[in-house]
Motif scaffolding. Structure first.
Motif, mmCIF file in Angstrom:
data_model
loop_
_atom_site.group_PDB
_atom_site.id
_atom_site.type_symbol
_atom_site.label_atom_id
_atom_site.label_comp_id
_atom_site.label_asym_id
_atom_site.label_seq_id
_atom_site.Cartn_x
_atom_site.Cartn_y
_atom_site.Cartn_z
ATOM 1 N N LYS A 243 -8.710 -2.324 -5.111
ATOM 2 C CA LYS A 243 -7.961 -2.580 -6.355
ATOM 3 C C LYS A 243 -6.821 -1.582 -6.522
ATOM 4 N N LEU A 244 -7.070 -0.339 -6.163
ATOM 5 C CA LEU A 244 -6.040 0.692 -6.335
ATOM 6 C C LEU A 244 -4.843 0.476 -5.414
ATOM 7 N N LEU A 245 -5.071 -0.143 -4.269
ATOM 8 C CA LEU A 245 -4.010 -0.300 -3.276
ATOM 9 C C LEU A 245 -3.212 -1.577 -3.457
ATOM 10 N N THR A 246 -3.680 -2.463 -4.318
ATOM 11 C CA THR A 246 -3.053 -3.779 -4.478
ATOM 12 C C THR A 246 -2.468 -3.940 -5.874
ATOM 13 N N TYR A 247 -1.525 -4.867 -5.972
ATOM 14 C CA TYR A 247 -0.919 -5.194 -7.266
ATOM 15 C C TYR A 247 -0.455 -6.640 -7.200
ATOM 16 N N ARG A 248 -0.983 -7.423 -8.110
ATOM 17 C CA ARG A 248 -0.656 -8.847 -8.194
ATOM 18 C C ARG A 248 -0.829 -9.544 -6.845
ATOM 19 N N GLY A 249 -1.985 -9.250 -6.234
ATOM 20 C CA GLY A 249 -2.388 -9.995 -5.049
ATOM 21 C C GLY A 249 -1.837 -9.504 -3.719
#
Length: 457
Positions: A140-146
């Motif tokens: 989750k921390l490494l991703t943003y909007r998929g």
């Protein structure tokens, strides 16, 4: 490996802000060696800006040296940089970025939304960096909007560190840290100490020692700051208000002037031998895994324990650890000179054994799904398992993934200080809620306008 072409650019607003900050940043711009004489010939040289210094800087330099020695095509030159997020944005906005930047996980959404970094799925060989590579919280921390925008570069959670000697002196079991807020309060009161004139000279626990995470306290009550499904701020969540009612109770019990005077003396001492926890000034403290590094460096015989943060009574799954998960990350700036080579180095950094080496140097748990048998054995942090359990807990929380988090955090810092000085928590959090939601709405409108403008050209 090749890079797919893209038309995305750094936003105009970001560039203007970056240039405005350039004058301030110039005076403390990162040092650049004048000579490349020590670098073997025929290497592509990558500039890697990283924030770490001291033992943490030495640890990352070790894995950089290993990369430089294991192949003959690329040479990574690590440059220590302070205030790295602002300087990176300035460099990217000005068209002169380094090849790699080491930032914080809460910068991912900010840099991604600004178009300042490259998503990793733009590289053909990005598959080894998929979700299966990381625990769910790290992913989750490494991703943003998929999309994945960063690789991890160690992770950390906050836990309760406590002084076993002071526990014994207060008649407490040194092997049983508090598990609930009520126990934490009771234990703290037993360890408070005043001098003959009534001045507080030791605090069992105090939320302002240190005051680095004014936004962490709702985690202990299952509160939250943001709903990503609706893009709404949730500062007035009832659990948040309950958390700050609890915070406000401490200066009331100790006396606001006494509490302020006590906490103000430790500002620059946390990474020194005068650390208030190591010098018996504070019995319990919320800290990250680096606390073990500080202890072994400045007080190797200090006897301490560690456990998950205490939680409010009545919460579901009380035996499932809570905590706040954050990470250091490595990203590739858009417009950097050597993106393909930078991705090669980023992939190297995502190898489990490389992250384990780095984690050992930082006294942290591994941020990867795959962990070597025996990694915990001989680990310099005797409580690494506590941090690892929090990081992989289904109830671990991360900071809001919104571009306005820096402003949100600043407003929460002011609110926390006001509450500590006697302001009403509900009123202060309501003000934060209103202001942050406006910031979110404005940011979304501007992004929609940019997207509309881009679609019409």
């Amino acid at each position: 490996m090749s890079v797919l072409h893209t038309t995305t650019t750094v936003t105009r607003r970001t560039a203007i802000g970056a240039m405005a900050a350039a004058g301030v940043a110039y005076a403390v711009w990162p040092y650049r060696p004048r000579s490349l004489a020590d670098i073997p010939k025929n290497r592509t040289v990558l500039d890697y800006w990283e924030k770490w210094t001291g033992p943490e800087g030495q640890a990352v330099q070790g894995v950089v040296d290993r990369f430089n020695q294991m192949q003959d095509r690329i040479w990574v030159r690590r440059l220590p940089v302070s205030d790295i997020a602002a300087k990176s944005m300035v460099a990217i906005g000005g068209g002169d970025p380094p090849d790699l930047v080491g930032l914080f996980s809460y910068n991912v959404s900010q840099f991604a939304q600004a178009g300042a970094v490259m998503p990793l799925d733009e590289f053909k060989d990005s598959d080894p960096l998929g979700a299966h590579h990381y625990p769910s919280g790290i992913w989750k921390l490494l991703t943003y909007r998929g999309r994945q925008w960063a690789g991890v570069n160690t992770c950390y959670t906050m836990a309760l560190y406590y002084n076993k000697q002071l526990f014994r002196a207060a008649g407490l079991d040194p092997e049983k840290p508090p598990k609930t807020i009520a126990e934490l309060d009771a234990f703290a009161m037993k360890m408070n100490k005043h001098d003959a004139e009534g001045k507080l000279i030791r605090a069992g626990f105090m939320q302002t020692v240190p005051d680095w995470w004014p936004y962490i306290w709702p985690v202990l009550f299952d509160g939250s700051w943001y709903d990503p499904t609706t893009d709404q701020a949730t500062a007035t969540n009832p659990a948040n208000i309950k958390a700050y009612d609890w915070v406000a109770g401490y200066p009331k019990k100790m006396g606001q002037a006494a509490a302020r005077s006590f906490a103000s003396g430790f500002g620059r001492s946390y990474f020194t031998a005068q650390n208030p926890f190591l010098t018996n000034k504070v019995g319990m403290i919320i800290q990250g895994p680096w606390m073990a590094n500080v202890a072994r460096l400045f007080a190797p015989s200090f006897e301490y324990g560690c456990g998950p943060v205490p939680i409010d009574e009545g919460l579901p799954d009380p035996d499932v650890p809570r905590g706040l998960l954050e990470a250091d990350v490595i990203m590739i700036p858009r417009g950097c000179p050597h993106p393909e080579e930078a991705f090669t180095f980023l992939r190297y950094m995502q190898q489990p054994d490389v992250q384990e080496t780095l984690a050992l140097g930082h006294c942290k748990s591994s941020p990867m799904s795959e962990v070597s048998p025996g990694f915990d054995q001989g680990h310099p942090n005797p409580y690494v398992a506590v941090h690892d359990a929090i990081a992989k807990s289904p109830r671990v929380q991360i900071l809001p993934q919104t571009r306005v988090w820096p402003q949100y955090s600043s407003l929460l810092t002011s609110a926390f200080q006001g509450i500590w000085e006697g302001a009403d928590p509900t009123q202060r959090l309501t003000l934060v809620q209103e202001r942050v939601q406006k910031l979110i709405d404005v940011a979304n409108r501007r992004q929609q306008q940019r997207q509309s403008a881009g679609a019409s050209t």
